[in-house]
Design a protein around this motif. Sequence first.
Motif, short mmCIF file in Angstrom:
data_model
loop_
_atom_site.label_atom_id
_atom_site.label_comp_id
_atom_site.label_asym_id
_atom_site.label_seq_id
_atom_site.Cartn_x
_atom_site.Cartn_y
_atom_site.Cartn_z
N ALA A 240 -34.53 -27.23 -25.81
CA ALA A 240 -34.63 -28.68 -26.11
C ALA A 240 -34.58 -29.63 -24.88
O ALA A 240 -34.56 -30.51 -24.32
CB ALA A 240 -33.59 -29.53 -27.23
N TRP A 241 -33.75 -28.12 -23.29
CA TRP A 241 -33.14 -29.53 -22.20
C TRP A 241 -34.78 -29.23 -21.68
O TRP A 241 -34.54 -30.00 -20.18
CB TRP A 241 -32.28 -28.71 -21.83
N ILE A 242 -35.67 -28.66 -22.21
CA ILE A 242 -36.69 -28.03 -21.05
C ILE A 242 -37.98 -29.17 -21.51
O ILE A 242 -38.32 -28.84 -23.08
CB ILE A 242 -37.27 -27.10 -20.24
N LYS A 243 -38.97 -29.24 -20.69
CA LYS A 243 -40.00 -30.67 -21.41
C LYS A 243 -40.41 -29.83 -21.54
O LYS A 243 -40.89 -28.30 -20.27
CB LYS A 243 -39.82 -32.07 -20.74
N THR A 244 -41.22 -29.10 -22.31
CA THR A 244 -42.58 -28.79 -22.77
C THR A 244 -43.28 -29.85 -23.22
O THR A 244 -43.59 -30.03 -24.31
CB THR A 244 -42.12 -27.00 -23.17
N ILE A 245 -44.61 -28.43 -23.73
CA ILE A 245 -45.74 -29.15 -24.28
C ILE A 245 -45.93 -28.46 -25.54
O ILE A 245 -45.78 -27.11 -25.26
CB ILE A 245 -46.77 -29.45 -23.51
N SER A 246 -46.06 -28.63 -26.66
CA SER A 246 -45.82 -27.95 -27.95
C SER A 246 -47.52 -27.30 -28.51
O SER A 246 -47.89 -28.54 -27.90
CB SER A 246 -44.96 -29.01 -29.51
N GLU B 178 -49.00 -30.09 -29.75
CA GLU B 178 -48.99 -31.75 -28.50
C GLU B 178 -50.09 -30.92 -27.38
O GLU B 178 -50.46 -31.98 -26.39
CB GLU B 178 -48.62 -31.57 -27.48
N GLN C 286 -43.93 -21.16 -22.46
CA GLN C 286 -44.20 -22.97 -23.08
C GLN C 286 -43.02 -23.50 -21.77
O GLN C 286 -43.71 -24.93 -21.51
CB GLN C 286 -43.24 -22.82 -24.35
N SER D 250 -45.18 -24.95 -19.74
CA SER D 250 -46.90 -25.91 -20.33
C SER D 250 -47.30 -26.87 -19.44
O SER D 250 -47.89 -27.65 -19.67
CB SER D 250 -46.86 -26.02 -21.68
N LEU D 251 -46.07 -27.51 -18.50
CA LEU D 251 -46.29 -29.33 -17.99
C LEU D 251 -47.78 -28.49 -17.23
O LEU D 251 -48.53 -29.28 -16.77
CB LEU D 251 -45.67 -29.81 -17.75
#
Length: 81
Positions: A2-8, A11, A35, A38-39
């Motif tokens: 949750a602390w790392i922005k990823t693209i599921s 998405e 993941q 993923s950005l």
Amino acid sequence: MAWIKTISRAEAHHRDAELYAGFKSRFWVAPNIMQAFSLKPELLAAVARVFQVATFGGSKLTRVQEEMIATVVSATNRCHY
């Protein structure tokens, strides 16, 4: 993660979606470590290629043996992936 922005997977579009589909065919899910990249789809593609070449299938060990070694190494390193 949750602390790392990823693209599921839900998405994901274009290259990320293709890479996630490839992971799913081999691992049932996209591994969290993948993941995390993923950005930056170009980085995810490069890391995925290294991952594919470096792991699973390039030795005389069975897939089960390779997975067990990976699990033991991850546990020893206290890796949450």
